[in-house]
Write a protein that holds these residues in place. Structure first.
Motif, PDB file in Angstrom:
ATOM      1  N   ILE A  69       0.844  -1.207   0.000  1.00 25.26           N
ATOM      2  CA  ILE A  69       0.000   0.000   0.000  1.00 25.26           C
ATOM      3  C   ILE A  69       0.876   1.253   0.000  1.00 25.26           C
ATOM      4  N   LYS A  70       1.902   1.261   0.833  1.00 29.19           N
ATOM      5  CA  LYS A  70       2.796   2.425   0.894  1.00 29.19           C
ATOM      6  C   LYS A  70       3.531   2.636  -0.427  1.00 29.19           C
ATOM      7  N   ARG A  71       3.924   1.543  -1.064  1.00 29.02           N
ATOM      8  CA  ARG A  71       4.615   1.641  -2.348  1.00 29.02           C
ATOM      9  C   ARG A  71       3.681   2.210  -3.424  1.00 29.02           C
ATOM     10  N   ASN A  72       2.406   1.796  -3.395  1.00 28.94           N
ATOM     11  CA  ASN A  72       1.424   2.329  -4.338  1.00 28.94           C
ATOM     12  C   ASN A  72       1.206   3.823  -4.129  1.00 28.94           C
ATOM     13  N   ILE A  73       1.145   4.235  -2.874  1.00 30.09           N
ATOM     14  CA  ILE A  73       0.959   5.658  -2.554  1.00 30.09           C
ATOM     15  C   ILE A  73       2.177   6.465  -3.005  1.00 30.09           C
ATOM     16  N   LEU A  92      -0.363  12.688  -1.649  1.00 31.77           N
ATOM     17  CA  LEU A  92      -1.022  11.902  -0.610  1.00 31.77           C
ATOM     18  C   LEU A  92      -0.084  11.824   0.591  1.00 31.77           C
ATOM     19  N   LYS A  93      -0.627  11.945   1.790  1.00 34.48           N
ATOM     20  CA  LYS A  93       0.193  11.942   3.001  1.00 34.48           C
ATOM     21  C   LYS A  93      -0.266  10.840   3.946  1.00 34.48           C
ATOM     22  N   ILE A  94       0.695  10.241   4.634  1.00 34.33           N
ATOM     23  CA  ILE A  94       0.395   9.240   5.659  1.00 34.33           C
ATOM     24  C   ILE A  94       0.699   9.851   7.019  1.00 34.33           C
ATOM     25  N   TYR A  95      -0.332   9.881   7.851  1.00 39.28           N
ATOM     26  CA  TYR A  95      -0.181  10.514   9.167  1.00 39.28           C
ATOM     27  C   TYR A  95      -0.984   9.720  10.197  1.00 39.28           C
ATOM     28  N   ARG A  96      -0.278   9.232  11.226  1.00 38.41           N
ATOM     29  CA  ARG A  96      -0.902   8.474  12.307  1.00 38.41           C
ATOM     30  C   ARG A  96      -1.777   7.321  11.791  1.00 38.41           C
ATOM     31  N   GLY A  97      -1.212   6.578  10.886  1.00 38.87           N
ATOM     32  CA  GLY A  97      -1.898   5.375  10.414  1.00 38.87           C
ATOM     33  C   GLY A  97      -3.003   5.614   9.409  1.00 38.87           C
TER      34      GLY A  97
END
Length: 324
Positions: A47-51, A64-69
C-alpha cells in the motif's frame, strides 16, 4: 569519513489498483491503512509503495500523506479526472484482463487480428503474450468461445455469437457515454486503455453512427419504450455491434427458445434469428414508468422553498459537466 549511499527510487507505471486507490481517497479524503489492507487484501509495504508511486505523478500540492496510520488526500473530483486524462498509455501498466479486453474487442470489430503486432504496439514481450494466451483461451472457453488461427492473417474468435456480442457490449458500456442527443463520447474517467477501447468502437461506427442512432431513437419513440439510461446505452451499443458482425457474415444462430416466455416480436433486422435475439435483450432491459403525482400548489411552493434553502447553505461545490 562517513559515506552515504544514495538510493534512487524508480518511477513506475500507474496500474489499475492505484487508480482505484486514488478514487477511494478522492471520495473519502482519509482512510486508515488498516482498512485499506483489509479491503484490498494487500500488505502495508505494498500500500505504501502504491501511494509513493502515485505521488510521483501528482503535483506537490496534491500529494497523498500518511499521518498516524491514515492516508490523507486533498484531491477533488476535478483533480482526479485531470490526473486520469493526462495519463499516457506508456505510463499505464495493463493487467491481463485489460489486455484480454483489447484483443476481444479488436477481433470483434475487425473479424481477426495479428496478435504479435498488437503486443508490439502495446510494447509488451512475447513472454507476456504467451502467458496471456493461456488466460484468454480459458476465459473464452468459459463463454463457449474459442480462438482459431487463420494463416497469414492472425487469430479469430468463434463459437457462441450471441455470447460474443454480449461480452463485447458489456466491456464497452463502461467506457462509453451518451449525451442529451444520444451521441457517443468517451467517459471522462476513462484510463488510457479504456480511452483506446472507446477509440476502437468510435472508429468502427463513425460512418454509420448518425444513421444507426436515428434508427434506435425512432424505434424507442415509435414503441413508447421509456427505458432508463443504462438500458438505452446497452441497446445502442448492441445494435451497432450486431450490424458490424452481420457485415462480417457472423450472424446469430439461436437455438429453439420455445421454453422461454414470448418476447415482443419487434422487426429490427432483416434476419429472423437476429430479431429473436435482440427482442429477448430488449425484454430484459429496465424501464421507467411514468408516475402521475397529485398536484398541489402549497406543496409545490414549500418544495421550491426547501430546495432554495438547501442550495444556499450546502457546503459542497457542484460542477457542470462542461466544467469537469
Amino acid at each position: 569519513m562517513l559515506i552515504y549511499k544514495r538510493w534512487v527510487v524508480k518511477k513506475l507505471s500507474i496500474n489499475h489498483f492505484e487508480l482505484k486507490l486514488l478514487n477511494d481517497l478522492q471520495e473519502r479524503r482519509e482512510i486508515s491503512l488498516d482498512l485499506l489492507m483489509e479491503k484490498y487484501k494487500k500488505g502495508l509495504s505494498t500500500i505504501k509503495r502504491n501511494i509513493e508511486n502515485l505521488n510521483f505523478y501528482l503535483s506537490k500540492d496534491k500529494q497523498l500523506k500518511i499521518y498516524r496510520g491514515k492516508v490523507i488526500s486533498t484531491i477533488s473530483y476535478k483533480d482526479k479526472i485531470e490526473f486520469v486524462q493526462k495519463l499516457k498509455i506508456n505510463e499505464y501498466s495493463l493487467k491481463k484482463e485489460e489486455r484480454a479486453a483489447i484483443i476481444l474487442i479488436q477481433v470483434f470489430l475487425n473479424d481477426y487480428i495479428n496478435l504479435s503486432k498488437v503486443y508490439e504496439e502495446m510494447g509488451l514481450s512475447l513472454t507476456t503474450k504467451k502467458k496471456d494466451s493461456k488466460y484468454l483461451r480459458a476465459y473464452l472457453n468459459e463463454n463457449n468461445l474459442a480462438v482459431k488461427t487463420i494463416p497469414r492473417k492472425g487469430i479469430k474468435i468463434y463459437g457462441d455469437e450471441g455470447r460474443f456480442r454480449i461480452l463485447t457490449a458489456q466491456r464497452l458500456i463502461s467506457v462509453i457515454e451518451l449525451d442529451e442527443n444520444d451521441v457517443i463520447y468517451s467517459r471522462q474517467a476513462n484510463n488510457p486503455i479504456e480511452r483506446k477501447l472507446f477509440e476502437f468502437f468510435k472508429k468502427s461506427v463513425e460512418k454509420s453512427e448518425e444513421k444507426n442512432r436515428k434508427k434506435i431513437q425512432e424505434f424507442i419513440r415509435n414503441n413508447n419504450l421509456n427505458m432508463d439510461y443504462a438500458s438505452k446505452k446497452l441497446l445502442y451499443i448492441y445494435y451497432n455491434l450486431s450490424l458490424i458482425r452481420q457485415k462480417q457474415n457472423c450472424c446469430i444462430n439461436i437455438a429453439d427458445k420455445n421454453h422461454l416466455p414470448a418476447a415482443n416480436p419487434y422487426t429490427i433486422f432483416p434476419n429472423k434469428k437476429e430479431n429473436i435475439f435482440i427482442n429477448y435483450l430488449i425484454a430484459s432491459l429496465n424501464y421507467d414508468k411514468t408516475i402521475k403525482f397529485p398536484q398541489n400548489e402549497n406543496i409545490r411552493d414549500i418544495t421550491n422553498f426547501l430546495i432554495t434553502f438547501i442550495e444556499e447553505r450546502i457546503n459542497t461545490k457542484f460542477y457542470l459537466k462542461t466544467k469537469i
